[in-house]
Design a protein around this motif. Structure first.
Motif, short mmCIF file in Angstrom:
data_model
loop_
_atom_site.label_atom_id
_atom_site.label_comp_id
_atom_site.label_asym_id
_atom_site.label_seq_id
_atom_site.Cartn_x
_atom_site.Cartn_y
_atom_site.Cartn_z
N ASN A 1 0.84 -1.20 0.00
CA ASN A 1 0.00 0.00 0.00
C ASN A 1 0.87 1.25 0.00
O ASN A 1 1.93 1.28 0.63
N ILE A 2 0.40 2.26 -0.70
CA ILE A 2 1.17 3.51 -0.81
C ILE A 2 0.60 4.53 0.16
O ILE A 2 -0.57 4.91 0.08
N ASP A 3 1.43 4.95 1.10
CA ASP A 3 1.04 5.94 2.10
C ASP A 3 2.30 6.58 2.66
O ASP A 3 3.39 6.44 2.08
N GLY A 4 2.16 7.27 3.77
CA GLY A 4 3.29 7.96 4.35
C GLY A 4 4.35 7.06 4.96
O GLY A 4 5.43 7.54 5.34
N GLY A 5 4.06 5.75 5.06
CA GLY A 5 5.01 4.84 5.67
C GLY A 5 5.59 3.81 4.71
O GLY A 5 6.35 2.93 5.14
N THR A 6 5.26 3.88 3.43
CA THR A 6 5.75 2.90 2.46
C THR A 6 7.27 2.93 2.38
O THR A 6 7.88 4.01 2.30
N ASP A 7 7.87 1.77 2.38
CA ASP A 7 9.33 1.66 2.29
C ASP A 7 9.72 1.47 0.82
O ASP A 7 9.49 0.41 0.24
N TRP A 8 10.32 2.49 0.22
CA TRP A 8 10.71 2.47 -1.18
C TRP A 8 12.20 2.18 -1.37
O TRP A 8 12.68 2.17 -2.50
N LYS A 9 12.91 1.95 -0.30
CA LYS A 9 14.38 1.91 -0.39
C LYS A 9 14.88 0.91 -1.42
O LYS A 9 15.73 1.23 -2.26
N ALA A 10 14.38 -0.32 -1.38
CA ALA A 10 14.87 -1.35 -2.31
C ALA A 10 14.57 -0.97 -3.76
O ALA A 10 15.35 -1.25 -4.66
N ALA A 11 13.41 -0.34 -3.98
CA ALA A 11 13.03 0.05 -5.34
C ALA A 11 13.86 1.21 -5.86
O ALA A 11 13.98 1.40 -7.07
N LEU A 12 14.45 2.00 -4.97
CA LEU A 12 15.15 3.21 -5.36
C LEU A 12 16.65 3.00 -5.62
O LEU A 12 17.32 3.93 -6.10
N VAL A 13 17.15 1.84 -5.34
CA VAL A 13 18.58 1.58 -5.55
C VAL A 13 18.94 1.73 -7.03
O VAL A 13 18.32 1.11 -7.90
N VAL B 1 18.23 10.59 -6.18
CA VAL B 1 17.46 10.70 -7.42
C VAL B 1 17.56 12.13 -7.94
O VAL B 1 17.39 13.10 -7.18
N LYS B 2 17.83 12.28 -9.23
CA LYS B 2 18.05 13.61 -9.80
C LYS B 2 16.75 14.32 -10.19
O LYS B 2 16.63 15.53 -10.03
N ARG B 3 15.79 13.55 -10.71
CA ARG B 3 14.56 14.19 -11.21
C ARG B 3 13.34 13.38 -10.81
O ARG B 3 13.33 12.15 -10.90
N PHE B 4 12.28 14.08 -10.39
CA PHE B 4 11.04 13.48 -9.93
C PHE B 4 9.90 14.04 -10.77
O PHE B 4 9.62 15.24 -10.73
#
Length: 303
Positions: free
Chosen positions: A42-54, A100-103
């Protein structure tokens, strides 16, 4: 490497195709595990994105809680805020921390307002006027992203599309398509308005352009097709794309609105009768971009 959130949705699937044919490396992310898709829950204020952002250099954030006035499946105000505002801010903060450079944030034209004034299309320079919980949640995310960019240096690009249509689209576009295909006479011939839409492949082309264009950071980009059309003209174009006659009958708009309110469909009738016109000239000039598909071909490819 590009991270695409909401990758299994309507726009996300087309965006994956657009990135593949350009041979751009990307990582797809969604709420649940699917083939080739990174599951984040689920996407909310507590979602852990770390593995996806590597290893990610740019994020395209499509994932959202959306509204649908056709089948009454609108998410509640709390869900809009949780997913669209808190979820976006949480992802952006983690993205900035990972370098991350651009969002790229896919917002909505409804941040400008629910309707435009006749003869005055929305522009990116208008004062925001969100009036629904959905639009407010997107606008609050926009403001937070702009503030985050000032403190972290991460480049922010905001794209505000109107109604997105294409093969597999749901909501208003699918409902109109089904009505035209049914051959039922529709009392919509008297409507005199202009509404902008954007074909999904035009939108994804703009998104990909915004990922790499040096002029995109810090900009609010409005999306749209080459023309805005009236509701009767849209129905005629849909009928022509199907090879069918358009069966439209005259009926004063005031009567349509009264009937809509009486049937609990006032918001739907407003979408059919009000103006919502978008001026994409700023986007065209800034990015040297034009929609690759005109509306006639977009409608044909949508059926």
């Amino acid at each position: 490497m590009i991270l695409v959130t909401g990758a299994t949705g309507f726009v996300g699937q087309d965006l994956q195709h657009a990135l593949r044919i350009r041979d751009f490396a990307f990582r797809a992310a969604g709420r649940s595990a699917q083939a080739g898709c990174f599951a984040v829950g689920n996407i909310d204020g507590g979602t852990d994105w770390k593995a996806a952002l590597v290893g990610i250099e740019a994020v395209i954030h499509l994932a959202a809680a959306n509204q649908n006035v056709i089948d009454g499946s609108n998410s509640g105000p709390a869900v809009f805020r949780t997913v669209n505002t808190e979820g976006t801010i949480n992802l952006a903060r983690q993205a900035a921390a990972y370098g991350v450079k651009r969002f790229i944030f896919i917002s909505t034209i409804k941040v400008n307002g629910e309707r435009s004034v006749r003869g005055r299309p929305f522009t990116p320079h208008d004062l925001p006027h969100p009036t629904t919980e959905y639009a407010v949640s997107k606008f609050e995310a926009e403001r937070a992203l702009i503030a985050l960019s000032k403190t972290t240096g991460m480049e922010i690009v905001i794209i505000r599309p109107p109604l997105v249509y294409g093969r597999g689209a749901s909501g208003s576009f699918r409902a109109l398509t089904q009505l035209v295909r049914s051959g039922i006479p529709l009392p919509l011939a008297s409507i005199d308005n202009r509404r902008s839409m954007v074909y999904v492949e035009n939108l994804t082309d703009l998104i990909v352009t915004a990922v790499f264009h040096p002029a995109a950071p810090g900009q609010i980009l409005l999306a749209g097709d080459d023309v805005a059309v009236s509701t009767p003209e849209l129905l005629r174009r849909l009928a022509a794309a199907m090879g069918r006659p358009a069966r439209l009958l005259p009926c004063p708009c005031a009567v349509l609105r009264i009937l809509g309110r009486a049937m609990g469909k006032g918001e739907l009738v407003s979408r059919l009768t009000d103006w919502l016109e978008v001026d994409i000239s700023h986007t065209r000039r800034l990015l040297d971009w034009n929609p690759p598909f005109d509306m006639r071909n977009g409608l044909k490819r949508s059926l």
